[in-house]
Scaffold this active site. Sequence first.
Site, short mmCIF file in Angstrom:
data_model
loop_
_atom_site.label_atom_id
_atom_site.label_comp_id
_atom_site.label_asym_id
_atom_site.label_seq_id
_atom_site.Cartn_x
_atom_site.Cartn_y
_atom_site.Cartn_z
N GLU A 214 0.84 -1.20 0.00
CA GLU A 214 0.00 0.00 0.00
C GLU A 214 0.87 1.24 0.00
OE1 GLU A 214 -2.31 3.39 1.61
OE2 GLU A 214 -0.57 2.46 2.50
N HIS A 314 3.63 7.07 10.55
CA HIS A 314 4.78 7.00 9.63
C HIS A 314 6.09 7.44 10.28
CE1 HIS A 314 2.39 6.80 5.58
NE2 HIS A 314 2.08 5.82 6.42
ZN LIG Z 1 -1.62 2.56 6.05
#
Ligand SMILES: [Zn+2]
Length: 877
Positions: A214, A314
């Site tokens: 992804e 992230h």
């Molecule tokens: Zn994700």
Amino acid sequence: MAPPRSRPWGPILSLLVLSPLLIGAPWFTVRKHYELPEPVKELVNPVTSLPQLSEVQILSYAQYLSEGIGYRTVGTSEHALADKWLLGKVQEMKKECEALVNQARVTSGTARKLECEVWRQEGSGSHRFDMMGKRLYKTYVNLSNIIVRVSDGTPEGKEHAVLVNAHLDSTVPSPGAADDALSVGVMLECIRVLTHTPGWEPKHAIIFLFNHAEESLQDASQLYSTQHPTAKTVRAFINLEAAGTEGRELLFQATSEEMIKAYSKVPRPFGTVLANEVFSSGVLLSDTDFRQFELYLNITGLDLAVVGNSYLYHTRKDLVEHIQPGVAQHMADNTLALLHYLSEEGSPLPSLTAGYHKPSTVFFTHLGQFFLYSANTAKVLYGVLAAASLLFVRYTYRDPWAALKKANPTNHYGVWTAQFNGVYAVSVGFLGALLATNGLAAFMHRVLDKNMSWFSVEMSALALYGPPAIAGAFATQLLIPSVPERSVFTGMLLTQAIGAFVVQLCGFGSAVILYLSAVPLLLALVTDHMFNDGPTVSLWTYAAAQLGPLLSGTQVLCTVFDVFVPLTGRIGREAPAEHIIATLVAVTGAYTLPLVVPFAHRYGPSFVLPAVMFLHFTTLVTVGIFSLWSPFDTMHQRRLFVLSSDNITSHERYLHIGAADGAPGLDALVYQISEQFGVPGTTAEAEEMNDWNGDWDILYPFSSFMSPYKIPLPIEPGFVSPFAVGEQQFKVEAVNDKIDEKAGTRSFTLKIVHPGIIWTVVAFDAHVLKWTLDDSPPDEYTRHHVKEGSFYGVDTWSMDMVVKIPEGDKDVKSRSEISINFMGMQESGMWPGKKRDKAKGGHAMVLFEKLDTWLTKHTDDRVDAMLVATVGGVVAV
Ligand SMILES: [Zn+2]
Ligand SMILES: *[C@@H]1O[C@H](CO)[C@@H](O)[C@H](O)[C@H]1NC(C)=O
Ligand SMILES: *[C@@H]1O[C@H](CO)[C@@H](O)[C@H](O)[C@H]1NC(C)=O
Ligand SMILES: *[C@@H]1O[C@H](CO)[C@@H](O)[C@H](O)[C@H]1NC(C)=O
């Protein structure tokens, strides 16, 4: 003696009387808003002996993936390990599933209608993936997916399926515990609980897609959607994601009435049409696999994500230890309820053939309750409210000057003049709040150089910008002192009630927000009219009218600040973060405290003037305090993007550094890094970013938001990059090259050989007539960016092209030559993802280890650095 009617209590006493409400209502709402279920430990309920979703089990999967295996960046050996582990896991579950079916046959004599199938899909492909206004292509080779289908084993049962999706990979600088190992764990747990529930048989199949790419720009969901045999049977999907580690999982995209209705069945709903409309407007610059399912399957779905505490999203701190207890349970409970509903008799799946569309349903969660109704119902409701409000003000108007017995004919207003003045007061109040907060924002970042001081605490911006917002709303009222309190009150009512109706007529379900605050306002005013015949509005009316907006406003505030404040840490160096947040405080504040403006007119300038001065003083103090704060700390770090580049054609080495936020201090940090690590005597220089700067192509087009710097790095004498020559050479070449002079075209295969290099990208200028990427290359001479993301060990990819040869005087051969910027990440050169194997990483990893230690120490751990070694160059083919 009756108490004097006109001024029962002064402003301070009134505020004191209201304070339990002003504090209590938000406090109660905040508690409700963040309420999570109790985490479950046991796999089987000790009372009912039925299988149950276990948070402990889910987190143990997430922990194994994120820490046991680690950073699962597409193309790395860890990513391949995760693929293997998951395949083993689901095959084991398939065996269990078969054993359960057999067991049912033995114990009850009848066959249980249950079948579990497993696929490991592998495939290659390409797709266009525009983002941030840039055209971009992705290709991938031999990427994989793992697919589990649970059905009743019949063709009818498999005809209409619901897909549930999560991604196994993590992005480059993150171990991805919440994003998205948590969702992977939730899906595994759902398979276990469903198949182990005695007698459970799905009427419609459930397809669990564990997609393996992804973060490389949604390759694997595209692979599934375009190439897997079960894809055609999918009627609806549920996408499980995370951009945070705390709070309830938010429904932020929904594309049909039926799926919203399905969502209304979950035990703890958390979703509003407001989030849906904000997300689909694109302001969040964010995107999920949702896009691929819409684009390639044309089906409807739900997008769900954990969004609270988005600071760790992230980064390397996206770890299980930071996932709040109850988050996994909440996600799992809701997902299971959806799967039950959609796979049962009566499911809407077979009828979901109309593709996806913007739903007209209005839906929202209020204090944990889910509400939904159609757009038509909304129009009727809001229309009735608007009409009722108009009638109310028309027939209950009291001429304030007559009531005060100040018969001055020039001061007598008609009812509509009074309403106009009221709406005017409300509007300038709002404008005043906007001006004051933005004025302070400009002061904070231009004069004090202290932008983003509120960054580390989502709600703290309210403390900084709240007082000036109120001061601004108050101060503007001094310009229009003669508007009576009651008219401002009714002006607010009309603004909201008519506003709700108009916004809904324009097709925005978010109008419900205005409706929720206008209804109590009208009810309070009606009551006031019945029981209070004085010239001022009763204080109890303030209390009653303020309760609604306080409750819904607090919920809006929580969601808006939870999402937007951490977001300012990653929207780019040039984005006006200070003004965005200042504006959001003014807007959400005006919504939550609408009665600030009538309150000003209740007491007039003799109250407003000192109040404004007091608020100014408060602001001075808070500005002082905020100026002392650093925007970043250990748990709210600045994101630093660092590339160590080896140019194998020019033989230069650079350190490239960029950031994604506009907070001060970056320049100083970069200069210190350059002093510490750069070639002595040289200094960091700002890079010019445009489509032709290839230094950041692996992050293109995100790189244009970073305004990066570059620092020349010393090169050890005699050093030759292992990727420059020999077996591991990174090569870009044209094969099958044919020039058709008559047609003025050249056709060739661009072949990229990249052993040990992942996420390669090529960028070049050409007038492409045809290529294997898609059917419609732009019909002009222009720049193209093509990125690749493939499975571990794959070391070649190629694309066929026909290009137009530019006109000119030179010979055809040199005219047809194309200059190609190529680049990729060294698979063994990522810190800290590859820390365990650092010896393999060469000089880049030696540098990263030192730099990382230095950064942690030097910044007091206020920086989360993505450290990646890149290899690239320029070649003419
Ligand atoms: Zn994700
Ligand atoms: C999706 O399907 C619907 C119904 O079949 C159709 O009307 C619509 O045009 C399709 N959309 C796309 C983008 O293919
Ligand atoms: C932040 O402050 C710097 C000065 O340090 C300024 O150049 C920049 O534009 C400001 N950024 C934002 C988002 O306000
Ligand atoms: C992709 O996988 C196939 C089959 O596993 C293999 O034959 C092929 O060589 C792989 N492609 C690359 C470029 O490694």
